[in-house]
Scaffold this active site. Structure first.
Site, PDB file in Angstrom:
ATOM      1  N   ARG A 125      37.195  37.802  42.252  1.00  0.00           N
ATOM      2  CA  ARG A 125      37.529  38.133  40.639  1.00  0.00           C
ATOM      3  C   ARG A 125      38.803  37.677  40.088  1.00  0.00           C
ATOM      4  O   ARG A 125      39.742  37.286  40.904  1.00  0.00           O
ATOM      5  CB  ARG A 125      37.553  39.494  40.623  1.00  0.00           C
ATOM      6  CG  ARG A 125      36.280  40.300  41.179  1.00  0.00           C
ATOM      7  CD  ARG A 125      36.182  41.792  40.800  1.00  0.00           C
ATOM      8  NE  ARG A 125      35.895  41.877  39.444  1.00  0.00           N
ATOM      9  CZ  ARG A 125      34.796  41.887  38.789  1.00  0.00           C
ATOM     10  NH1 ARG A 125      33.658  41.700  39.507  1.00  0.00           N
ATOM     11  NH2 ARG A 125      34.613  42.509  37.595  1.00  0.00           N
TER      12      ARG A 125
ATOM     13  N   HIS B 256      40.138  42.984  28.117  1.00  0.00           N
ATOM     14  CA  HIS B 256      39.892  44.493  27.906  1.00  0.00           C
ATOM     15  C   HIS B 256      41.182  45.094  27.408  1.00  0.00           C
ATOM     16  O   HIS B 256      42.145  44.031  27.042  1.00  0.00           O
ATOM     17  CB  HIS B 256      39.633  44.982  29.044  1.00  0.00           C
ATOM     18  CG  HIS B 256      38.083  44.655  29.537  1.00  0.00           C
ATOM     19  ND1 HIS B 256      37.090  45.338  29.007  1.00  0.00           N
ATOM     20  CD2 HIS B 256      37.734  43.845  30.606  1.00  0.00           C
ATOM     21  CE1 HIS B 256      36.152  44.809  29.800  1.00  0.00           C
ATOM     22  NE2 HIS B 256      36.307  44.047  30.486  1.00  0.00           N
TER      23      HIS B 256
ATOM     24  N   CYS C 244      34.096  40.611  27.426  1.00  0.00           N
ATOM     25  CA  CYS C 244      33.815  40.506  28.693  1.00  0.00           C
ATOM     26  C   CYS C 244      32.247  40.389  29.153  1.00  0.00           C
ATOM     27  O   CYS C 244      31.682  39.487  28.511  1.00  0.00           O
ATOM     28  CB  CYS C 244      34.514  41.467  29.641  1.00  0.00           C
ATOM     29  SG  CYS C 244      34.709  40.831  30.974  1.00  0.00           S
TER      30      CYS C 244
HETATM   31  N1  GLN Z   1      30.492  41.913  35.191  1.00  0.00           N
HETATM   32  C1  GLN Z   1      31.073  40.900  34.490  1.00  0.00           C
HETATM   33  C2  GLN Z   1      32.000  39.961  35.548  1.00  0.00           C
HETATM   34  O1  GLN Z   1      32.381  40.527  36.360  1.00  0.00           O
HETATM   35  C3  GLN Z   1      31.833  41.458  33.439  1.00  0.00           C
HETATM   36  C4  GLN Z   1      32.980  42.141  33.693  1.00  0.00           C
HETATM   37  C5  GLN Z   1      33.699  43.016  32.700  1.00  0.00           C
HETATM   38  O2  GLN Z   1      33.083  43.267  31.452  1.00  0.00           O
HETATM   39  N2  GLN Z   1      34.898  43.208  32.988  1.00  0.00           N
HETATM   40  O3  GLN Z   1      32.227  38.913  35.067  1.00  0.00           O
END
Ligand code: GLN
Length: 240
Positions: free
Chosen positions: A128, A191, A94
């Site tokens: 998101r 993740h 990520c």
């Molecule tokens: N901050 C990054 C995003 O929101 C990565 C997020 C994460 O590692 N879960 O895309």
């Protein structure tokens, strides 16, 4: 046999227990009689990637990704670049995955210029991309994970995706790709952590690290009954 792992920024990039990937790699090697040593390579600490067989970097929030930038550019970027292009094994999750590309423009307009070790870029949006998801690697491995990112990643011609989406958003929610793959570097939005849920993926990384160091690798199969049952349950509930 001895395998050495560099865990980059373990105290900063460890969303959703990404450290579990290190635990899985270590345990799956130890039961096979392989010695494993892991070093934490965090802010202010320099490292030579030639000393390691596997590099690992987890995910983080936009905040941590920004805070790390200066430190990354004080030499770690060159070492990571060298490792990637010389075929060393690397797993990046990520936010850590995004850091291997050219840049990440956050949803609120901040431009984080990264190392450009690989041909891709990432742009954030307010909405998101969140949920349990799955993708298929070219080896046929169906990887189950959990994604939560604002960044949309777009791959260039110099790299291939890590997999094709089965369910979920993946790189950008548009082109059906997930993650990046280049030589023995694997970047993913997954993740969870990803490796405990996906023992075949873990063994692929271990095999490649052993091949790199010792010429060939023949991993003894392990009893993954519990992992298989957990995977079947997740597949049934969330994916298929
Ligand atoms: N901050 C990054 C995003 O929101 C990565 C997020 C994460 O590692 N879960 O895309």
């Amino acid at each position: 046999m001895i395998i050495r792992i560099a865990h980059l920024y373990p105290d900063m990039l460890n969303l959703y227990g990404d450290r579990g990937n290190i635990i899985t790699l270590t345990e799956r090697m130890k039961v096979r009689g392989i010695e494993v040593y892991t070093d934490a390579v965090t802010m202010g600490k320099s490292f030579n990637s030639d000393d390691y067989d596997i590099l690992f970097i987890g995910g983080g929030q936009d905040f941590e990704q920004d805070v790390l930038l200066d430190d990354l550019k004080k030499g770690k970027d060159k070492e990571i670049n060298k490792a990637i292009h010389s075929g060393r094994v690397m797993l990046a999750i990520c936010g850590g995955y995004q850091m291997l590309g050219k840049y990440y423009k956050t949803y609120d307009g901040k431009l984080l210029e990264y190392m450009g070790a690989l041909d891709f870029y990432t742009e954030g949006k307010e909405e998101r991309m969140i949920g349990n998801y799955a993708f298929k690697m070219k080896e046929g491995i169906e990887v189950i994970g959990f994604e939560n990112h604002s960044g949309r990643t777009y791959l260039g011609k110099g790299v291939e995706p890590l997999g094709k989406m089965i369910k979920g958003y993946g790189n950008n929610g548009e082109d059906g790709t997930e993650g990046v793959r280049f030589l023995n570097t694997f970047g993913t939005y997954s993740h969870g952590p990803v490796l405990p849920k996906n023992p075949e993926f873990a063994d692929l990384l271990i095999s490649k690290a052993i091949e790199n160091k010792y010429g060939k690798s023949e991993l003894v199969p392990l009893n993954d009954l519990l992992e298989s049952k957990a995977r079947a349950q997740v597949m049934k509930l969330y994916i298929k």
